[in-house]
Design a protein around this motif. Structure first.
Motif, PDB file in Angstrom:
ATOM      1  N   ALA A 344     -22.660   1.979  65.367  1.00  0.00           N
ATOM      2  CA  ALA A 344     -22.362   2.075  63.937  1.00  0.00           C
ATOM      3  C   ALA A 344     -23.554   2.714  63.229  1.00  0.00           C
ATOM      4  O   ALA A 344     -23.949   3.830  63.564  1.00  0.00           O
ATOM      5  CB  ALA A 344     -22.012   0.697  63.369  1.00  0.00           C
ATOM      6  N   GLU A 345     -24.159   1.991  62.266  1.00  0.00           N
ATOM      7  CA  GLU A 345     -25.374   2.500  61.627  1.00  0.00           C
ATOM      8  C   GLU A 345     -26.517   1.497  61.764  1.00  0.00           C
ATOM      9  O   GLU A 345     -27.488   1.520  61.012  1.00  0.00           O
ATOM     10  CB  GLU A 345     -25.112   2.829  60.160  1.00  0.00           C
ATOM     11  N   ASN A 346     -26.384   0.626  62.767  1.00  0.00           N
ATOM     12  CA  ASN A 346     -27.407  -0.388  62.985  1.00  0.00           C
ATOM     13  C   ASN A 346     -28.637   0.163  63.694  1.00  0.00           C
ATOM     14  O   ASN A 346     -29.732  -0.384  63.549  1.00  0.00           O
ATOM     15  CB  ASN A 346     -26.816  -1.561  63.770  1.00  0.00           C
ATOM     16  N   THR A 347     -28.440   1.189  64.507  1.00  0.00           N
ATOM     17  CA  THR A 347     -29.587   1.957  64.993  1.00  0.00           C
ATOM     18  C   THR A 347     -29.236   3.431  64.851  1.00  0.00           C
ATOM     19  O   THR A 347     -28.187   3.870  65.317  1.00  0.00           O
ATOM     20  CB  THR A 347     -29.947   1.656  66.467  1.00  0.00           C
ATOM     21  N   THR A 348     -30.083   4.160  64.174  1.00  0.00           N
ATOM     22  CA  THR A 348     -29.959   5.604  64.051  1.00  0.00           C
ATOM     23  C   THR A 348     -31.276   6.203  64.525  1.00  0.00           C
ATOM     24  O   THR A 348     -32.217   5.476  64.845  1.00  0.00           O
ATOM     25  CB  THR A 348     -29.664   6.018  62.600  1.00  0.00           C
ATOM     26  N   ASN A 349     -31.359   7.500  64.540  1.00  0.00           N
ATOM     27  CA  ASN A 349     -32.580   8.122  65.051  1.00  0.00           C
ATOM     28  C   ASN A 349     -33.611   8.341  63.952  1.00  0.00           C
ATOM     29  O   ASN A 349     -34.265   9.385  63.877  1.00  0.00           O
ATOM     30  CB  ASN A 349     -32.239   9.425  65.761  1.00  0.00           C
ATOM     31  N   ASN A 350     -33.699   7.369  63.095  1.00  0.00           N
ATOM     32  CA  ASN A 350     -34.766   7.294  62.094  1.00  0.00           C
ATOM     33  C   ASN A 350     -34.869   5.864  61.569  1.00  0.00           C
ATOM     34  O   ASN A 350     -34.034   5.020  61.876  1.00  0.00           O
ATOM     35  CB  ASN A 350     -34.547   8.274  60.940  1.00  0.00           C
ATOM     36  N   ASP A 373     -31.502  -7.189  69.044  1.00  0.00           N
ATOM     37  CA  ASP A 373     -31.903  -7.942  70.229  1.00  0.00           C
ATOM     38  C   ASP A 373     -30.671  -8.491  70.955  1.00  0.00           C
ATOM     39  O   ASP A 373     -30.599  -8.474  72.192  1.00  0.00           O
ATOM     40  CB  ASP A 373     -32.827  -9.091  69.826  1.00  0.00           C
ATOM     41  N   GLU A 374     -29.682  -8.959  70.200  1.00  0.00           N
ATOM     42  CA  GLU A 374     -28.434  -9.427  70.810  1.00  0.00           C
ATOM     43  C   GLU A 374     -27.732  -8.285  71.539  1.00  0.00           C
ATOM     44  O   GLU A 374     -27.173  -8.477  72.628  1.00  0.00           O
ATOM     45  CB  GLU A 374     -27.516 -10.004  69.739  1.00  0.00           C
ATOM     46  N   THR A 375     -27.779  -7.093  70.957  1.00  0.00           N
ATOM     47  CA  THR A 375     -27.188  -5.921  71.612  1.00  0.00           C
ATOM     48  C   THR A 375     -27.847  -5.691  72.970  1.00  0.00           C
ATOM     49  O   THR A 375     -27.165  -5.459  73.982  1.00  0.00           O
ATOM     50  CB  THR A 375     -27.365  -4.662  70.737  1.00  0.00           C
ATOM     51  N   ILE A 376     -29.163  -5.762  72.993  1.00  0.00           N
ATOM     52  CA  ILE A 376     -29.899  -5.540  74.240  1.00  0.00           C
ATOM     53  C   ILE A 376     -29.505  -6.566  75.292  1.00  0.00           C
ATOM     54  O   ILE A 376     -29.225  -6.230  76.455  1.00  0.00           O
ATOM     55  CB  ILE A 376     -31.420  -5.595  73.974  1.00  0.00           C
ATOM     56  N   ARG A 377     -29.475  -7.829  74.889  1.00  0.00           N
ATOM     57  CA  ARG A 377     -29.225  -8.904  75.850  1.00  0.00           C
ATOM     58  C   ARG A 377     -27.764  -8.934  76.314  1.00  0.00           C
ATOM     59  O   ARG A 377     -27.489  -9.143  77.494  1.00  0.00           O
ATOM     60  CB  ARG A 377     -29.605 -10.254  75.225  1.00  0.00           C
ATOM     61  N   ARG A 378     -26.848  -8.719  75.391  1.00  0.00           N
ATOM     62  CA  ARG A 378     -25.430  -8.883  75.724  1.00  0.00           C
ATOM     63  C   ARG A 378     -24.832  -7.622  76.350  1.00  0.00           C
ATOM     64  O   ARG A 378     -24.031  -7.711  77.293  1.00  0.00           O
ATOM     65  CB  ARG A 378     -24.645  -9.255  74.466  1.00  0.00           C
ATOM     66  N   TYR A 379     -25.232  -6.454  75.853  1.00  0.00           N
ATOM     67  CA  TYR A 379     -24.589  -5.212  76.287  1.00  0.00           C
ATOM     68  C   TYR A 379     -25.528  -4.268  77.038  1.00  0.00           C
ATOM     69  O   TYR A 379     -25.055  -3.342  77.701  1.00  0.00           O
ATOM     70  CB  TYR A 379     -23.983  -4.485  75.083  1.00  0.00           C
ATOM     71  N   GLY A 380     -26.814  -4.524  76.912  1.00  0.00           N
ATOM     72  CA  GLY A 380     -27.778  -3.629  77.526  1.00  0.00           C
ATOM     73  C   GLY A 380     -27.606  -3.404  79.017  1.00  0.00           C
ATOM     74  O   GLY A 380     -27.640  -2.251  79.474  1.00  0.00           O
ATOM     75  N   PRO A 381     -27.399  -4.439  79.827  1.00  0.00           N
ATOM     76  CA  PRO A 381     -27.311  -4.238  81.279  1.00  0.00           C
ATOM     77  C   PRO A 381     -26.190  -3.294  81.708  1.00  0.00           C
ATOM     78  O   PRO A 381     -26.270  -2.682  82.772  1.00  0.00           O
ATOM     79  CB  PRO A 381     -27.073  -5.662  81.803  1.00  0.00           C
ATOM     80  N   TRP A 392     -27.617  11.996  67.100  1.00  0.00           N
ATOM     81  CA  TRP A 392     -27.124  12.354  68.421  1.00  0.00           C
ATOM     82  C   TRP A 392     -27.297  11.172  69.375  1.00  0.00           C
ATOM     83  O   TRP A 392     -28.063  10.240  69.105  1.00  0.00           O
ATOM     84  CB  TRP A 392     -27.913  13.574  68.941  1.00  0.00           C
ATOM     85  N   PRO A 393     -26.613  11.192  70.521  1.00  0.00           N
ATOM     86  CA  PRO A 393     -26.689  10.054  71.456  1.00  0.00           C
ATOM     87  C   PRO A 393     -27.982  10.056  72.279  1.00  0.00           C
ATOM     88  O   PRO A 393     -28.786  10.989  72.234  1.00  0.00           O
ATOM     89  CB  PRO A 393     -25.472  10.274  72.373  1.00  0.00           C
ATOM     90  N   ARG A 394     -28.128   8.969  73.066  1.00  0.00           N
ATOM     91  CA  ARG A 394     -29.132   8.881  74.137  1.00  0.00           C
ATOM     92  C   ARG A 394     -28.433   8.425  75.402  1.00  0.00           C
ATOM     93  O   ARG A 394     -27.552   7.565  75.340  1.00  0.00           O
ATOM     94  CB  ARG A 394     -30.255   7.899  73.780  1.00  0.00           C
ATOM     95  N   TRP A 395     -28.847   8.987  76.515  1.00  0.00           N
ATOM     96  CA  TRP A 395     -28.227   8.665  77.797  1.00  0.00           C
ATOM     97  C   TRP A 395     -29.238   8.032  78.749  1.00  0.00           C
ATOM     98  O   TRP A 395     -30.452   8.256  78.622  1.00  0.00           O
ATOM     99  CB  TRP A 395     -27.685   9.936  78.443  1.00  0.00           C
ATOM    100  N   GLY A 396     -28.753   7.248  79.681  1.00  0.00           N
ATOM    101  CA  GLY A 396     -29.583   6.612  80.694  1.00  0.00           C
ATOM    102  C   GLY A 396     -29.963   5.210  80.275  1.00  0.00           C
ATOM    103  O   GLY A 396     -30.505   5.006  79.180  1.00  0.00           O
ATOM    104  N   TYR A 403     -35.265   2.631  73.691  1.00  0.00           N
ATOM    105  CA  TYR A 403     -34.946   2.997  72.300  1.00  0.00           C
ATOM    106  C   TYR A 403     -34.570   1.765  71.487  1.00  0.00           C
ATOM    107  O   TYR A 403     -35.081   1.543  70.381  1.00  0.00           O
ATOM    108  CB  TYR A 403     -33.816   4.020  72.307  1.00  0.00           C
ATOM    109  N   TRP A 404     -33.675   0.950  72.020  1.00  0.00           N
ATOM    110  CA  TRP A 404     -33.256  -0.247  71.290  1.00  0.00           C
ATOM    111  C   TRP A 404     -34.424  -1.185  71.022  1.00  0.00           C
ATOM    112  O   TRP A 404     -34.541  -1.758  69.933  1.00  0.00           O
ATOM    113  CB  TRP A 404     -32.173  -0.983  72.074  1.00  0.00           C
TER     114      TRP A 404
END
Length: 697
Positions: A344-350, A373-381, A392-396, A403-404
């Motif tokens: 969404a707009e919770n993390t952008t490239n600025n 932090d919840e995004t990292i823990r719940r969806y990051g893996p 623009w996106p980030r891959w890998g 980044y997160w």
């Protein structure tokens, strides 16, 4: 020749102004502009003498034309160029990755032929191979070059695509079994349709089966009617998915404080600035907003908790509900089949805003960091690509997690260190001057302050906890700007003495102090053209040095109005028709209560019943003690007057489709009882002026 220059002929000046983009005010997001008329028409309403009349003060003479960068500004921008890792080109590779198609030229028009989106005006002077001009912060220039990468891009092979550079935000297309799932369809119907046409042209035509709105800002829902037919929504063929309270949030940000927010948004987005190296460059979050037709559709499916799942057209989605972050209610979306996380707009490239410069409620940096932090823990893996509504996106996986973490720690650091300094006794302005990001966060490109800034975000943290009062008794009941300015100038030895000293400070490159001092001279004597012009010069250099797109626009718009005066004409639209139609009577009466002129209403005792036939509800309104109160389904006994109408008629009156008197003559509105009491009530309501002064008293 620069369009601001007084040496231009009137014809040249008008022609240059006519090339400026039109703007529309659509409160809510982070976007706005100026009316539905050409900018040249707006300028006809300016005070033509405000920039050139001679005023008292003497001593220092300045002209009111746009200037180039001073040596001090060149040095400041060069220092940043030498400090940040400009050799790192990874973002440029990501911004161009997966490009499928782009038109050679990108100009989008509405049905009447009016331009609503034009990348060509930027392409004239912004390109990958052009270094930053002296008048543009090189870091802001870099993000602008990245935001200029437009077209249709593949994010996940054969399944997820984005059209970028067609508006302030991105629109995302998820390929389902039979059709498109569309996420956040831009600001305007015209730009959204153009983006869908581009996707269908190169990927094969598919029907839209669902639209997801991540949150309530207009660049995430406004274009929905360009890609979806209301009848298909009503029939169940198309789902509209949004977080809980989506409609309420859309309306609330357009109504109560909409007039003041929209006026300030003209500054934030530099709505009247020409598109050149001395004017509008970009907003950081994107280039600018489109000026087409904004609409809204009532959601069919509501998301109200993290972990809630939905499968549409063979595509599985799991939502992360993130209230209190970038919007009052917002949500991320995880696509497990594609290992893709939509942020969404919770993390952008600025760095984003904790408090947008147009005005809004302060956002909670601590809550924001916790949700990342919840995004990292719940969806990051299980995430291999992150993408979002801007940039623009980030891959890998490792790249995304890094980044997160840095985005999470950016907001956490701003919160924690601002509060630490606050508890050490520093006030907001002192915290803004003191706080510094650690190198590992400061030199990370996606953390740079292209939209929000460390200085105003840290002050927002202070404001959230401590409010406007800084604890100093002198600031508890301080004089307002105009009388205070007259005292300051008198204590400083008069306007001439202040101007003479300020000119020396300007020549020394001390623009912040020059601006602070000359503000008092201008507020003490708004007819002092020399003070206004020198203040404009100081704002201009501060704008040229600003890394934040909104900061640049604020400074340059302030300089513009000091030189040209405040526009006084132009049609202003503060909410789209869909927003007005979706507004329940309760919110309307809240707005009328804000419009009630308390001093004029003092001593009045008026009662009014409003009966809505089509929704079968009656509201009782009471004006007493200078306050308007109301209650649903509680008519006032023996009210002075009763107004009967349909809600749709009220909508038409608000939208200007019909005048109240005409609606009465057409029997669409009936008034029983004392008509004079109704007229008296209407006479107590203020009509807010849009073009109120900001840089002058």
């Amino acid at each position: 020749m620069d369009p601001h220059s007084k040496s231009q002929s009137a014809g040249e000046n008008n022609e240059a102004r006519a090339q400026l983009p039109r703007r529309k005010l659509l409160g809510g997001l982070a976007v706005a502009g100026v009316g539905t008329v050409a900018v040249s028409t707006l300028l006809a309403g300016c005070d033509s003498d405000s920039g050139g009349s001679s005023g008292g003060g003497g001593g220092v003479k300045t002209d009111n034309s746009v200037k180039g960068a001073t040596d001090a500004t060149k040095a400041a921008n060069q220092k940043l160029l030498d400090t940040l890792p400009f050799n790192d080109k990874a973002d440029f590779e990501d911004a161009k990755r997966g490009l499928i198609a782009k038109p050679d030229t990108l100009t989008i028009k509405d049905a009447d032929g009016n331009v609503v989106w034009d990348m060509e005006e930027y392409k004239k002077y912004i390109a990958d191979d052009k270094p930053a001009p002296d008048t543009v912060n090189p870091s802001l220039w870099r993000i602008t070059q990245l935001n200029m990468q437009y077209g249709l891009f593949e994010v996940v092979k054969d399944r997820i695509y984005q059209v970028r550079g067609y508006d302030l935000s991105n629109v995302t297309f998820i390929k389902g079994d039979t059709g498109w799932i569309v996420i956040d369809p831009l600001v305007s119907a015209e730009t959204a349709k153009a983006a869908l046409d581009l996707a269908n042209q190169h990927l094969g035509a598919r029907p839209v089966v669902a639209v997801i709105h991540s949150h309530s800002h207009v660049d995430h829902y406004g274009g929905v009617r360009g890609i979806v037919n209301q009848a298909d929504v009503d029939s169940g063929k198309v789902k509209i998915v949004a977080p809980v309270n989506f409609v309420e949030d859309v309306i609330s940000e357009n109504v109560i404080a909409g007039n003041a927010m929209s006026r300030r948004a003209v500054y934030m987005f530099g709505a009247l600035l020409p598109r050149n190296a001395q004017g509008g460059v970009g907003a950081g979050l994107g280039q600018t907003n489109s000026t087409g037709t904004a609409g809204m559709m009532i959601p069919t499916d509501i998301i109200n908790q993290t972990g809630q799942k939905l499968t549409v057209d063979g595509v599985d989605m799991e939502f992360q509900y993130t209230p209190g972050t970038e919007a009052p209610t917002e949500m991320n979306t995880f696509f497990p089949q594609f290992k893709a996380m939509w942020m969404a707009e919770n993390t952008t490239n600025n760095m984003h805003n904790l408090l947008t410069l147009r005005g809004a409620q302060v956002r909670d940096a601590l809550v924001w960091a916790k949700f990342i932090d919840e995004t990292i823990r719940r969806y990051g893996p299980n995430t291999e690509v992150k993408f979002q509504s801007h940039h623009w996106p980030r891959w890998g996986n490792a790249n995304v997690i890094d980044y997160w973490k840095k985005q999470r720690d950016l907001y956490k650091y701003m919160h924690d260190q601002s509060v630490r300094l606050m508890n050490n006794g520093l006030v907001g302005s002192e915290i803004a001057e003191e706080i510094q990001l650690p190198p590992e966060l400061n030199t990370f490109w996606p953390n740079r302050g292209y939209y929000g800034t460390l200085k105003h975000n840290s002050r927002a943290v202070y404001q959230r906890y401590m409010g406007w009062y800084d604890g100093n008794p002198s600031d508890l009941d301080n004089l307002p700007p105009e009388p205070a300015a007259k005292k300051y100038v008198d204590y400083m030895g008069g306007e001439g003495a202040v101007l003479e000293k300020a000119k020396k400070d300007f020549d020394n490159g001390d623009y912040r102090w020059t601006a602070m001092v000359l503000k008092h001279v201008v507020f003490a004597n708004p007819d002092n053209a020399d003070a206004k012009n020198l203040l404009a010069d100081a704002y201009e250099q501060l704008g040229y040095q600003a890394e934040s797109g909104p900061w640049r626009s604020v400074y340059l718009q302030g300089a513009y109005e000091l030189r040209n005066g405040v526009p006084t004409t132009g049609g202003i639209e503060t909410a789209s028709p869909d927003t007005v139609k979706a507004m329940p009577p309760d919110m309307l009466f809240d707005y009328l209560a804000v419009r009630l002129n308390g001093p004029k209403a003092a001593g009045k005792n008026l009662t009014l019943n409003v009966n809505f036939k089509d929704i079968n509800k009656t509201y009782g309104l009471t004006v007493e003690n200078g306050v308007l109160n109301y209650a649903a389904d509680a008519p006032v006994p023996n009210a002075n007057s009763t107004v009967t109408l349909d809600k749709v008629t009220l909508d038409d009156i608000q939208l200007g489709n019909v005048k109240l008197d005409d609606a009465i003559s057409q029997n669409k509105v009936t008034i029983d009882g004392n008509r004079e009491s109704f007229n008296e009530f209407m006479g107590l309501l203020d009509t807010f002026p849009f073009w109120f002064n900001i840089v002058t008293p």
